[in-house]
Design an enzyme around this catalytic site. Structure first.
Site, PDB file in Angstrom:
ATOM      1  CE  LYS A  71      -3.449  -4.386   1.450  1.00 50.42           C
ATOM      2  NZ  LYS A  71      -4.290  -3.548   2.262  1.00 50.42           N
ATOM      3  CG  ASP A  98      -1.924  -1.155   1.206  1.00 48.08           C
ATOM      4  OD1 ASP A  98      -1.913  -1.933   0.236  1.00 48.08           O
ATOM      5  OD2 ASP A  98      -2.688  -1.292   2.182  1.00 48.08           O
ATOM      6  CB  CYS A 139      -2.237  -2.784   5.399  1.00 44.36           C
ATOM      7  SG  CYS A 139      -3.917  -2.128   5.321  1.00 44.36           S
TER       8      CYS A 139
HETATM    9  C1  C5J Z   1      -3.062   0.401   5.646  1.00 45.90           C
HETATM   10  C2  C5J Z   1      -4.889   1.483   6.801  1.00 45.90           C
HETATM   11  N1  C5J Z   1      -2.553   0.240   4.430  1.00 45.90           N
HETATM   12  N2  C5J Z   1      -4.101   1.970   7.758  1.00 45.90           N
HETATM   13  N3  C5J Z   1      -4.367   0.811   5.741  1.00 45.90           N
HETATM   14  O1  C5J Z   1      -2.396   0.219   6.638  1.00 45.90           O
HETATM   15  O2  C5J Z   1      -6.090   1.653   6.884  1.00 45.90           O
END
Ligand code: C5J
Length: 223
Positions: free
Chosen positions: A130, A25, A163
């Site tokens: 995702k 991400d 994540c």
């Molecule tokens: C991730 C989130 N990528 N913090 N998402 O950690 O909502």
């Protein structure tokens, strides 16, 4: 077999043809002002600071010719894969699907949902969209990795305790040997990052290993 000799809690063996870099991400939505992360009230500059080290790690995997996978947290435009509980939680001014300065928040294909410019995927690299926090939930990631014979995951990305950690635990339960790269992951909360690194490598590496970018790169050039 290469080895990350300085990995904690003990050296991490890297079978090159069975190892993939998994970057979680590294998207504008989490790292740039105006995206999902900043609408939640976070200081996104903390996350932007790891881009150069993450780019060095990515370049090292490219030089070594190893498998590379990028993930993006992304929902369909009609929000059919976004549980109402996820959209409604919290007090943010902009919610998932709302129009923000970089397009609709956390929606696939919107400018803000793309990877940051310095970490764009190249042809031949895997990109997984995702809908959840874990990259294995409701995605083909496990099948794609198994088809390529991947057994080891070197993991970076954001955010460390959300994540990234969720994905690392999912990978554990599927039998992957995982190493979390300390300076290629970040959290909006420094204490949460530190706690995650420690809980990963505690108890003899109950979730896996940790090491720095330089320690991983040294192993890739020294088989
Ligand atoms: C991730 C989130 N990528 N913090 N998402 O950690 O909502």
């Amino acid at each position: 077999m290469a080895t990350v000799a300085a990995a904690r809690p003990y050296p991490y063996d890297v079978p090159p043809q069975q190892t993939a870099l998994l970057l979680i991400d590294m998207q504008r939505d989490f790292i740039e002002p105006g995206g999902f992360g900043s609408t939640l009230g976070n200081d996104v500059a903390r996350l932007a600071a790891i881009i150069p080290d993450t780019a060095r790690l990515l370049a090292g995997f490219r030089r070594a010719g190893l498998a590379i996978c990028h993930t993006k947290e992304a929902h369909r435009a009609d929000l059919s894969d976004c549980p109402p509980a996820k959209r409604q939680r919290g007090t943010a001014a902009l919610r998932i699907g709302d129009a923000g300065p970089m397009g609709r928040i956390l929606i696939a294909g919107e400018p803000g949902n793309d990877l940051v410019p310095a970490l764009q995927a190249k042809r031949g690299e895997i990109v997984i969209e995702k809908p959840g926090k874990g990259a294995f939930y409701a995605t083909p990631l496990d099948a794609v990795l198994r088809e390529r014979g991947i057994t080891h995951l070197v993991i970076g990305g954001v955010t460390t305790e959300v994540c990234v950690q969720t994905t690392m635990r999912e990978a554990n339960d599927r039998g992957y040997e995982c190493l979390l790269v300390e300076d290629a992951t970040e959290s909006y909360f420094p204490a949460f990052k530190q706690a995650t690194l420690e809980m990963v490598r505690a108890q003899g590496g109950i979730v896996g290993w940790t090491a720095t970018v330089d320690q991983v790169l040294a192993a890739l050039v020294t088989p």
